[in-house]
Scaffold this motif. Structure first.
Motif, PDB file in Angstrom:
ATOM      1  N   VAL A 262       0.868  -1.250   0.001  1.00 41.90           N
ATOM      2  CA  VAL A 262      -0.031  -0.126   0.128  1.00 41.90           C
ATOM      3  C   VAL A 262       0.908   1.317  -0.021  1.00 41.90           C
ATOM      4  O   VAL A 262       1.832   1.555   0.875  1.00 41.90           O
ATOM      5  CB  VAL A 262      -0.878  -0.029   1.233  1.00 41.90           C
ATOM      6  N   LEU A 263       0.775   2.120  -0.902  1.00 44.12           N
ATOM      7  CA  LEU A 263       1.679   3.242  -0.996  1.00 44.12           C
ATOM      8  C   LEU A 263       0.887   4.709  -1.146  1.00 44.12           C
ATOM      9  O   LEU A 263      -0.046   4.564  -1.976  1.00 44.12           O
ATOM     10  CB  LEU A 263       2.368   3.180  -2.584  1.00 44.12           C
ATOM     11  N   ASP A 264       1.401   5.509  -0.430  1.00 48.04           N
ATOM     12  CA  ASP A 264       0.841   6.741  -0.485  1.00 48.04           C
ATOM     13  C   ASP A 264       1.710   7.872  -1.345  1.00 48.04           C
ATOM     14  O   ASP A 264       2.738   8.115  -0.962  1.00 48.04           O
ATOM     15  CB  ASP A 264       1.039   7.318   1.239  1.00 48.04           C
ATOM     16  N   THR A 265       1.155   8.062  -2.392  1.00 48.98           N
ATOM     17  CA  THR A 265       1.945   8.500  -3.429  1.00 48.98           C
ATOM     18  C   THR A 265       0.810   9.538  -4.155  1.00 48.98           C
ATOM     19  O   THR A 265      -0.095  10.257  -3.495  1.00 48.98           O
ATOM     20  CB  THR A 265       2.426   7.443  -4.505  1.00 48.98           C
ATOM     21  N   LEU A 266       1.353  10.085  -5.497  1.00 46.00           N
ATOM     22  CA  LEU A 266       0.695  11.111  -6.355  1.00 46.00           C
ATOM     23  C   LEU A 266       0.119  10.440  -7.461  1.00 46.00           C
ATOM     24  O   LEU A 266       0.738   9.434  -8.015  1.00 46.00           O
ATOM     25  CB  LEU A 266       1.320  12.152  -6.525  1.00 46.00           C
ATOM     26  N   GLU A 267      -1.034  11.043  -8.068  1.00 45.17           N
ATOM     27  CA  GLU A 267      -1.448  10.326  -9.318  1.00 45.17           C
ATOM     28  C   GLU A 267      -0.524  10.537 -10.338  1.00 45.17           C
ATOM     29  O   GLU A 267       0.320  11.619 -10.463  1.00 45.17           O
ATOM     30  CB  GLU A 267      -2.824  11.249  -9.650  1.00 45.17           C
ATOM     31  N   ASP A 268      -0.603   9.813 -11.486  1.00 46.89           N
ATOM     32  CA  ASP A 268       0.196   9.959 -12.662  1.00 46.89           C
ATOM     33  C   ASP A 268       0.149  11.350 -13.123  1.00 46.89           C
ATOM     34  O   ASP A 268      -1.178  11.910 -13.215  1.00 46.89           O
ATOM     35  CB  ASP A 268      -0.049   8.946 -13.758  1.00 46.89           C
ATOM     36  N   ALA A 269       1.140  12.160 -13.850  1.00 43.84           N
ATOM     37  CA  ALA A 269       0.736  13.369 -14.003  1.00 43.84           C
ATOM     38  C   ALA A 269       0.295  13.616 -15.468  1.00 43.84           C
ATOM     39  O   ALA A 269       0.237  12.735 -16.492  1.00 43.84           O
ATOM     40  CB  ALA A 269       2.385  13.984 -14.344  1.00 43.84           C
ATOM     41  N   GLN A 270      -0.692  14.631 -15.284  1.00 44.77           N
ATOM     42  CA  GLN A 270      -1.239  14.800 -16.794  1.00 44.77           C
ATOM     43  C   GLN A 270      -0.762  16.156 -17.297  1.00 44.77           C
ATOM     44  O   GLN A 270      -0.797  16.348 -18.433  1.00 44.77           O
ATOM     45  CB  GLN A 270      -2.870  15.242 -16.066  1.00 44.77           C
ATOM     46  N   THR A 271      -0.174  17.154 -16.381  1.00 44.62           N
ATOM     47  CA  THR A 271       0.479  18.314 -16.895  1.00 44.62           C
ATOM     48  C   THR A 271       1.953  18.280 -16.164  1.00 44.62           C
ATOM     49  O   THR A 271       1.768  18.268 -14.886  1.00 44.62           O
ATOM     50  CB  THR A 271      -0.389  19.500 -16.857  1.00 44.62           C
ATOM     51  N   LEU A 272       2.922  18.658 -16.656  1.00 40.08           N
ATOM     52  CA  LEU A 272       4.242  18.902 -16.242  1.00 40.08           C
ATOM     53  C   LEU A 272       4.640  20.293 -16.309  1.00 40.08           C
ATOM     54  O   LEU A 272       4.619  20.700 -17.639  1.00 40.08           O
ATOM     55  CB  LEU A 272       5.345  17.976 -16.719  1.00 40.08           C
ATOM     56  N   GLY A 273       4.648  21.124 -15.238  1.00 42.25           N
ATOM     57  CA  GLY A 273       5.269  22.617 -15.474  1.00 42.25           C
ATOM     58  C   GLY A 273       6.669  22.637 -15.091  1.00 42.25           C
ATOM     59  O   GLY A 273       7.092  22.169 -14.198  1.00 42.25           O
TER      60      GLY A 273
END
Length: 286
Positions: A262-273
């Motif tokens: 079980v990983l507490d992470t971030l969603e896959d990037a839709q936009t990279l700035g």
């Protein structure tokens, strides 16, 4: 004193000169070109490149970074920001204050530097160049947050700023770009799952049942009415890891942590700035 004396001695001539000046001034004013919203070039352009069906990470690696490297070879650039979304690379290039003639020359230099790149994918569309002028401008303000802080901390700063800005009178919108929402991932190990004789849907159903928030109606006590809810939502990663998938009569238990990570992470990037090569979050205000 000589002008005053001359004017007193020659009133007719002075009046004729004055009338002539007024008439010529009025004619010049009428013929003067004017525009309520004149087209002004801000010496600011956007380089747009399209590569259909490619994810943001590949867009940044294959297109955005090589273009940025080439653009940074041009003189008198004030700021370079970029955005890599699915299938599209956009690079904003803002030049320093200068004459239009010098800007035109640097614009051609920029195109020449981009044309020197020999490792861009062959089936891309572009690059195309869009110059920002008053014809393109909307009542917007772009705030860019960039630095070396961890992504989660930058996101918190951006969200705090967004809330403060939305409290300002006459602000209609304040949207964030280049941010990723928190995502909890359950990565199931097929071999461990099989060793316990379990199916994937059993893991999914166990987690779904544990993560419920169910209305339970109301309860009246005297003149007071209380709303009842059955809350089973998981608040912490540890709770999710300890969700029981199967329990035997003998007391044996199989939990999520036994068959999955079980990983507490971030969603896959839709936009990279990016701002000058560093990760950036954009706040668009209108």
């Amino acid at each position: 004193m000589h002008i005053a004396k001359f004017s007193v001695k020659n009133p007719v001539l002075v009046n004729l000169v004055l009338v002539s000046v007024l008439v010529l001034g009025t004619i010049s004013l009428i013929d003067l070109p004017r525009d309520l919203t004149p087209n002004i070039n801000f010496h600011w352009l956007i380089v747009v490149t399209t590569y259909s069906g490619v994810n943001p990470e590949e867009i940044e690696k294959l297109i955005t970074i090589p273009l940025e490297d080439a653009i940074n070879n041009v003189d008198n650039i004030k700021m370079v920001t970029s955005s890599s979304t699915e299938g599209v690379s956009q690079i904003s290039v803002q030049f320093e204050n200068m004459s239009d003639e010098k800007y035109d020359k640097l614009f051609q230099d920029l195109k020449s530097e981009v044309e020197k790149i020999d490792n861009l994918p062959e089936d891309i569309e572009g690059p195309e160049y869009v110059e920002l002028t008053t014809d393109f401008m909307l009542p917007m303000i772009f705030v860019i947050i960039s630095g070396t802080l961890p992504e989660r901390e930058m996101k918190e700063i951006a969200e705090d700023l967004q809330r403060d800005i939305l409290d300002i009178k006459h602000i209609a919108r304040a949207e964030l770009g280049g941010v990723r929402e928190r995502q909890v991932r359950v990565e199931v190990d097929p071999e461990r799952l099989s060793s316990y004789g379990l199916a994937l849907n059993q893991v999914v159903n166990s987690i779904a049942m544990k993560n419920l928030n169910i209305p339970g109606g109301t309860m009246n006590v005297g003149r007071s009415e209380y709303i009842l809810r059955t809350i089973g939502e998981v608040d912490r990663i540890e709770e999710l890891s300890n969700v029981i998938i199967r329990q035997s009569v003998s007391g044996g238990r199989v939990a999520v942590k036994d068959v999955a990570a079980v990983l507490d992470t971030l969603e896959d990037a839709q936009t990279l700035g990016r701002l000058n090569g560093k990760t950036a979050i954009t706040l668009i205000i209108s």
